[in-house]
Design a protein around this motif. Structure first.
Motif, short mmCIF file in Angstrom:
data_model
loop_
_atom_site.label_atom_id
_atom_site.label_comp_id
_atom_site.label_asym_id
_atom_site.label_seq_id
_atom_site.Cartn_x
_atom_site.Cartn_y
_atom_site.Cartn_z
N PHE A 178 6.68 33.30 32.65
CA PHE A 178 5.65 32.26 32.56
C PHE A 178 4.72 32.65 31.42
O PHE A 178 3.99 33.64 31.53
N TYR A 228 -0.54 30.46 32.87
CA TYR A 228 -1.11 31.01 34.11
C TYR A 228 -1.73 32.39 33.89
O TYR A 228 -1.40 33.37 34.55
N HIS A 257 11.58 22.94 31.63
CA HIS A 257 10.73 21.75 31.61
C HIS A 257 10.06 21.45 30.27
O HIS A 257 8.85 21.41 30.17
N SER A 271 2.44 21.28 35.49
CA SER A 271 2.42 21.82 34.12
C SER A 271 3.84 22.09 33.64
O SER A 271 4.65 22.61 34.38
ZN ZN Z 1 6.78 26.10 34.92
#
Ligand code: ZN
Ligand code: URQ
Ligand code: ZN
Length: 483
Positions: free
Chosen positions: A152, A155, A239, A289
């Motif tokens: 990630f 975050y 995504h 997100s």
């Molecule tokens: Zn994600």
């Protein structure tokens, strides 16, 4: 007991044929026209329908602990809802807290996933780094069938992987023959913009997309691509939501770099006007997100899917109900990020992909099942209707319609991002491991019937790939890696 699916047209990613499909013992026994009916077999009339591989959703988060709460959908309800919509396998994510041993987190998720109704596998996120992380990555690949590690890039102050973690983990993944995947948003920029917006008094859900503009995603996608290029590892970006991200992938692929892309059904069909809804609960329900984007980005994502610049479709199914979303009533940065969709992905993609002519039925199978199986190294066990493959199948009636609504869906969430959408073309039967789990509106899923699917590493694939790429495109790092 054997099941014979008769009179249908079998549609795989590569070709279609009029054929019957014989299923027994959880696997496909035969695919051929006019098969005889074995004694005692159940028959399914597929006349006028397609028989396709069950969908594979490579991106879900069942019962994820996140942002101070836990996603409302669990592995049983989520895989049941998936089956109701024609998806027969999910790949979910183990997300260790920083300093939590990857193996401990993996075992925790395996316990939660035991209740799954259909087959599943687990990506593992690398959210911190030390020698134990490197060791656990090796154990997970060598002993637990994990061949993909998630990072990630967003975050901050939670699970964000900075460049040091990315460099260490990508290098380790190459040694192991594992695929690196990323959530590509620049977490530092998001954090900065969030602070600015809150200071300026923008506290509602309309602040969410303002804190994560497309450039924030484009920067991270490009950075991850360049890191992967220098470190000579293939890369999978999850995504992709905007033109900037899919353009970065197309450029890299055009230069011979092995980069894969995923697009969510939601990002293909929902735009950012949802955040301007005056009702907090409605706008907050769409907070995920990367955020939903202005309409022109949907067109760019569809073009990328049609052009093959992105290969898979997913949902990022991560459900939070209204009381959970209300945690961010006075501060949008505290709205748990996530939306549903695992039940609707196949149908909305058929309706807006195949019925519009954007995708052929074969390309639909590639994008909803076969490509994910190939990329995550479980093809042809999954992702194809062929003798010897798992009997994860859908009987798809192109004329049957459905009106999508939270009032009737099987997902454990009080909202549906596709609310009111009318689709034509739905699965009338879903088989998982050769058993009927969905038929004419009746869910027959069984808690715990799902199996954990091992995904082998890619040593031969990667080495050959590196040597080939090094010969064709003499990039220094690739040349070194290939030696
Ligand atoms: Zn994600
Ligand atoms: O970022 C993700 O993929 C997880 C945490 C689900 N939430 C989301 O907003 N996409
Ligand atoms: Zn996700």
């Amino acid at each position: 007991m054997a099941i014979l699916i008769r009179g249908g047209t079998v549609v795989n990613a590569d070709a279609s044929q009029r054929a019957d499909v014989l299923v027994e013992g959880g696997v496909i026994k035969a695919v051929a026209p006019d098969l005889p009916v074995p004694g005692g077999a159940e028959t399914i009339d597929a006349g006028g329908a397609y028989v396709m591989p069950g969908g594979i959703d490579p991106h879900t988060h069942m019962e994820l602990p996140f942002m101070g709460t836990v996603a409302s959908e669990d592995f049983f309800s989520g895989t049941s809802a998936a089956a109701a919509g024609g998806t027969t396998m999910i790949i979910d994510f183990v997300i260790p807290n920083p300093k939590e041993r990857l193996l401990d987190a993996y075992n925790k998720w395996r316990g939660w996933a035991e209740k799954a109704a259909t087959d599943y596998s687990l990506h593992v996120a690398v959210t911190w780094w030390d020698e134990s992380v490197s060791r656990d990555m090796g154990t997970l690949v060598e002993k637990h069938g994990v061949n993909s590690f998630k990072h990630f890039m967003a975050y901050k102050n939670a699970i964000m992987a900075d460049d040091e973690i990315l460099v260490n983990s990508f290098t380790r993944a190459r040694q192991l023959g594992a695929l690196c995947t990323v959530h590509a948003e620049n977490g530092e920029l998001v954090f900065h913009l969030q602070q600015e917006l809150i200071k300026a008094g923008v506290t509602g859900p309309e602040g969410h997309p303002l804190s994560r503009p497309p450039a924030v995603e484009g920067e991270a996608a490009n950075r991850a691509i360049r890191l992967a290029q220098v470190l000579a590892v293939p890369l999978y970006i999850v995504h992709n939501s905007c033109h900037e991200a899919v353009e970065a992938i197309a450029r890299a692929r055009g230069e011979g770099q092995r980069v894969f892309g995923e697009v969510l059904a939601g990002h293909l069909l929902v735009d950012d006007s949802v955040y301007r809804n005056k009702d907090f609960a409605t706008a907050a329900a769409y907070v995920m997100s990367p955020p939903f984007r202005p309409k022109e980005h949907q067109a760019a994502l569809w073009r990328a899917l049609q052009a093959g610049h992105v290969q898979t479709t997913a949902t990022d199914h991560c459900c939070f109900c209204a009381p959970q979303k209300a945690m961010g009533r006075d501060d949008f940065t505290k709205i748990p990020n996530g939306t549903g969709g695992v039940e609707d992905r196949m149908q909305v993609l058929w309706h807006h992909g195949v019925n519009t002519g954007r995708l052929t039925p074969n390309e639909f199978v590639a994008a909803t099942s076969a490509n994910a199986a190939k990329i995550f190294n479980i093809y042809p066990r999954k992702g194809v209707v062929a003798a010897g493959s798992d009997a994860d199948l859908v009987v798809w009636d192109p004329k049957r319609t459905r009106r999508i609504s939270a009032k009737t869906h099987h997902q454990k969430i009080d909202f549906n991002i596709f609310e009111g959408m009318e689709v034509e073309g739905v699965n009338v039967v879903t088989l998982s491991q050769g058993k009927i789990v969905w038929r004419d509106g009746e869910l027959r899923s069984v808690k715990g019937a799902g199996r954990y699917v091992d995904r082998p590493p890619f040593p031969a694939y990667y080495t050959a790939l590196l040597q080939k790429t090094a010969r064709e495109r003499p990039l220094p790092a690739l040349r070194d890696a290939a030696e």
